[in-house]
Design a protein around this motif. Structure first.
Motif, PDB file in Angstrom:
ATOM      1  N   GLY A  81       0.798  -1.214   0.000  1.00  0.00           N
ATOM      2  CA  GLY A  81       0.000   0.000   0.000  1.00  0.00           C
ATOM      3  C   GLY A  81       0.832   1.266   0.000  1.00  0.00           C
ATOM      4  N   ALA A  82       2.172   1.115  -0.043  1.00  0.00           N
ATOM      5  CA  ALA A  82       3.047   2.284  -0.147  1.00  0.00           C
ATOM      6  C   ALA A  82       2.930   2.905  -1.536  1.00  0.00           C
ATOM      7  CB  ALA A  82       4.494   1.889   0.122  1.00  0.00           C
ATOM      8  N   SER A  83       3.260   4.191  -1.633  1.00  0.00           N
ATOM      9  CA  SER A  83       3.289   4.891  -2.916  1.00  0.00           C
ATOM     10  C   SER A  83       4.676   4.729  -3.516  1.00  0.00           C
ATOM     11  CB  SER A  83       2.962   6.374  -2.730  1.00  0.00           C
ATOM     12  OG  SER A  83       1.657   6.532  -2.220  1.00  0.00           O
ATOM     13  N   ILE A  84       4.748   4.112  -4.690  1.00  0.00           N
ATOM     14  CA  ILE A  84       6.032   3.755  -5.278  1.00  0.00           C
ATOM     15  C   ILE A  84       6.314   4.601  -6.510  1.00  0.00           C
ATOM     16  CG2 ILE A  84       7.487   1.870  -6.096  1.00  0.00           C
ATOM     17  CD1 ILE A  84       6.279   1.467  -3.267  1.00  0.00           C
ATOM     18  N   THR A  85       7.484   5.219  -6.522  1.00  0.00           N
ATOM     19  CA  THR A  85       7.996   5.891  -7.708  1.00  0.00           C
ATOM     20  C   THR A  85       9.104   5.028  -8.294  1.00  0.00           C
ATOM     21  OG1 THR A  85       7.509   8.101  -6.839  1.00  0.00           O
ATOM     22  CG2 THR A  85       9.141   7.953  -8.608  1.00  0.00           C
ATOM     23  N   VAL A  86       8.938   4.615  -9.545  1.00  0.00           N
ATOM     24  CA  VAL A  86       9.940   3.804 -10.234  1.00  0.00           C
ATOM     25  C   VAL A  86      10.754   4.728 -11.128  1.00  0.00           C
ATOM     26  CG1 VAL A  86      10.363   1.779 -11.661  1.00  0.00           C
ATOM     27  CG2 VAL A  86       8.274   1.913 -10.277  1.00  0.00           C
ATOM     28  N   ALA A  87      12.063   4.769 -10.901  1.00  0.00           N
ATOM     29  CA  ALA A  87      12.934   5.631 -11.685  1.00  0.00           C
ATOM     30  C   ALA A  87      13.998   4.790 -12.376  1.00  0.00           C
ATOM     31  CB  ALA A  87      13.597   6.678 -10.790  1.00  0.00           C
ATOM     32  N   ASP A  88      14.304   5.147 -13.602  1.00  0.00           N
ATOM     33  CA  ASP A  88      15.352   4.451 -14.352  1.00  0.00           C
ATOM     34  C   ASP A  88      15.894   5.407 -15.400  1.00  0.00           C
ATOM     35  OD1 ASP A  88      15.835   1.057 -14.777  1.00  0.00           O
ATOM     36  OD2 ASP A  88      16.744   2.468 -16.177  1.00  0.00           O
ATOM     37  N   ILE A  89      17.184   5.311 -15.671  1.00  0.00           N
ATOM     38  CA  ILE A  89      17.793   6.178 -16.679  1.00  0.00           C
ATOM     39  C   ILE A  89      17.458   5.718 -18.088  1.00  0.00           C
ATOM     40  CG2 ILE A  89      19.979   4.908 -16.857  1.00  0.00           C
ATOM     41  CD1 ILE A  89      21.416   7.635 -16.945  1.00  0.00           C
ATOM     42  N   ASN A  90      16.992   4.462 -18.210  1.00  0.00           N
ATOM     43  CA  ASN A  90      16.802   3.857 -19.525  1.00  0.00           C
ATOM     44  C   ASN A  90      15.329   3.753 -19.891  1.00  0.00           C
ATOM     45  OD1 ASN A  90      16.636   1.743 -21.647  1.00  0.00           O
ATOM     46  ND2 ASN A  90      18.855   1.709 -21.356  1.00  0.00           N
ATOM     47  N   PRO A  91      14.868   4.515 -20.883  1.00  0.00           N
ATOM     48  CA  PRO A  91      13.442   4.493 -21.240  1.00  0.00           C
ATOM     49  C   PRO A  91      12.971   3.142 -21.755  1.00  0.00           C
ATOM     50  CG  PRO A  91      14.703   5.824 -22.810  1.00  0.00           C
ATOM     51  CD  PRO A  91      15.617   5.510 -21.675  1.00  0.00           C
ATOM     52  N   ALA A  92      13.864   2.358 -22.362  1.00  0.00           N
ATOM     53  CA  ALA A  92      13.463   1.037 -22.851  1.00  0.00           C
ATOM     54  C   ALA A  92      13.095   0.117 -21.697  1.00  0.00           C
ATOM     55  CB  ALA A  92      14.583   0.425 -23.684  1.00  0.00           C
ATOM     56  N   MET A  93      13.845   0.193 -20.615  1.00  0.00           N
ATOM     57  CA  MET A  93      13.534  -0.619 -19.438  1.00  0.00           C
ATOM     58  C   MET A  93      12.224  -0.155 -18.802  1.00  0.00           C
ATOM     59  SD  MET A  93      15.967  -2.909 -19.049  1.00  0.00           S
ATOM     60  CE  MET A  93      16.228  -3.360 -17.331  1.00  0.00           C
ATOM     61  N   LEU A  94      12.007   1.166 -18.726  1.00  0.00           N
ATOM     62  CA  LEU A  94      10.757   1.684 -18.180  1.00  0.00           C
ATOM     63  C   LEU A  94       9.562   1.246 -19.017  1.00  0.00           C
ATOM     64  CD1 LEU A  94      11.873   5.313 -17.272  1.00  0.00           C
ATOM     65  CD2 LEU A  94      11.119   3.577 -15.641  1.00  0.00           C
ATOM     66  N   GLU A  95       9.729   1.217 -20.316  1.00  0.00           N
ATOM     67  CA  GLU A  95       8.637   0.804 -21.189  1.00  0.00           C
ATOM     68  C   GLU A  95       8.229  -0.638 -20.903  1.00  0.00           C
ATOM     69  OE1 GLU A  95       7.606   0.477 -25.970  1.00  0.00           O
ATOM     70  OE2 GLU A  95       9.371   1.586 -25.294  1.00  0.00           O
ATOM     71  N   VAL A  96       9.214  -1.500 -20.696  1.00  0.00           N
ATOM     72  CA  VAL A  96       8.909  -2.888 -20.343  1.00  0.00           C
ATOM     73  C   VAL A  96       8.156  -2.938 -19.020  1.00  0.00           C
ATOM     74  CG1 VAL A  96       9.931  -5.104 -19.667  1.00  0.00           C
ATOM     75  CG2 VAL A  96      10.843  -3.859 -21.631  1.00  0.00           C
ATOM     76  N   GLY A  97       8.613  -2.173 -18.042  1.00  0.00           N
ATOM     77  CA  GLY A  97       7.955  -2.154 -16.739  1.00  0.00           C
ATOM     78  C   GLY A  97       6.529  -1.646 -16.803  1.00  0.00           C
ATOM     79  N   MET A  98       6.307  -0.588 -17.561  1.00  0.00           N
ATOM     80  CA  MET A  98       4.955  -0.040 -17.675  1.00  0.00           C
ATOM     81  C   MET A  98       4.015  -1.023 -18.367  1.00  0.00           C
ATOM     82  SD  MET A  98       5.501   4.072 -18.288  1.00  0.00           S
ATOM     83  CE  MET A  98       6.788   3.944 -19.543  1.00  0.00           C
TER      84      MET A  98
END
Length: 243
Positions: A81-98
């Protein structure tokens, strides 16, 4: 910062490392989790479960998951239930995560492209900072640790899960042979990318050992630093508190 930094077994200019690490993770993003399973025999899932259990996320907390790319740690943290901010320098990795979050019906995570060395978040904003299998790929590790300290509130906690130096003599020899000879071949077979996985193994060898990295965390301002070796130091959970 030194004039050169390590990129695997090579010493390169800092800007070159940042660019080349970015290339590595763009290349492996779509197969990253498959390769983690192949390289660790699925053990990475248990390590991540233990890691999150040490963080002890709580409902209402603000937690920054740095280098969180594909969401593996964030999804576990979010169950609290915590509020999580996911940060990454690599947009390709973020796209996979999203994409993975959408498939799971998780729409409460915040995803942001960010460099661990120069975060845009305000001072004393987060209750916890996590980074799993990401710190060794940062160009300026001391700068990233100082930023982690800056964005944490007083009483905030820092947790890092990372490959380390195996201390079990017999296991060390077996692991060295496996990682150097077989992991790049697995990269070629499963991701058609031998070079990227050779770098990932070499980067583990160049990463500071457990006592040295613990001291780096303390030098960044953290107190009550600890290290928990897993499988003889194959991986380790490092932690510290901002007081």
């Amino acid at each position: 910062m030194n004039e050169t930094v390590s990129f695997g077994y090579q010493d390169v200019a800092p800007a070159e490392k940042t660019q080349r690490v970015g290339d590595v993770f763009r290349n492996v993003a779509s197969r990253y989790d498959l390769m983690n399973d192949a390289m660790s025999g699925g053990m990475h899932r248990l390590w991540k479960d233990r890691f999150v259990s040490r963080v002890k996320p709580r409902a209402g907390e603000q937690i920054l998951d740095m280098a969180g790319g594909t969401g593996d740690i964030a999804f576990r943290l979010a169950r609290s239930g915590a509020s999580i901010t996911v940060a990454d320098i690599n947009p390709a990795m973020l796209e996979v995560g999203m994409d993975r979050a959408q498939q799971r019906g998780l729409d409460g995570l915040v995803w942001t492209e960010a460099n661990a060395e120069t975060l845009s978040f305000p001072d004393r904003f987060f209750d916890a900072y996590t980074i799993a299998f990401g710190i060794r790929n940062v160009t300026d590790i001391p700068a990233a640790l100082r930023e982690a300290h800056r964005v944490l509130r007083r009483g905030g906690r820092f947790f890092c899960l990372e490959f380390s130096t195996v201390t079990w003599p017999g296991f060390k020899d077996v692991y060295d042979a496996y990682s150097h000879r077989l992991v790049p071949k697995l990269g070629k077979l499963l991701a058609d990318d031998e070079d990227s996985y050779r770098y990932l193994i070499e980067s583990i060898r160049r990463f500071p050992n457990m006592p040295a990295f613990r001291q780096m965390i303390a030098d960044a301002g953290f107190a009550q630093t600890r290290v928990e070796p897993i499988m003889g130091g194959l991986v380790a959970i490092h932690s510290g508190w901002k007081i």
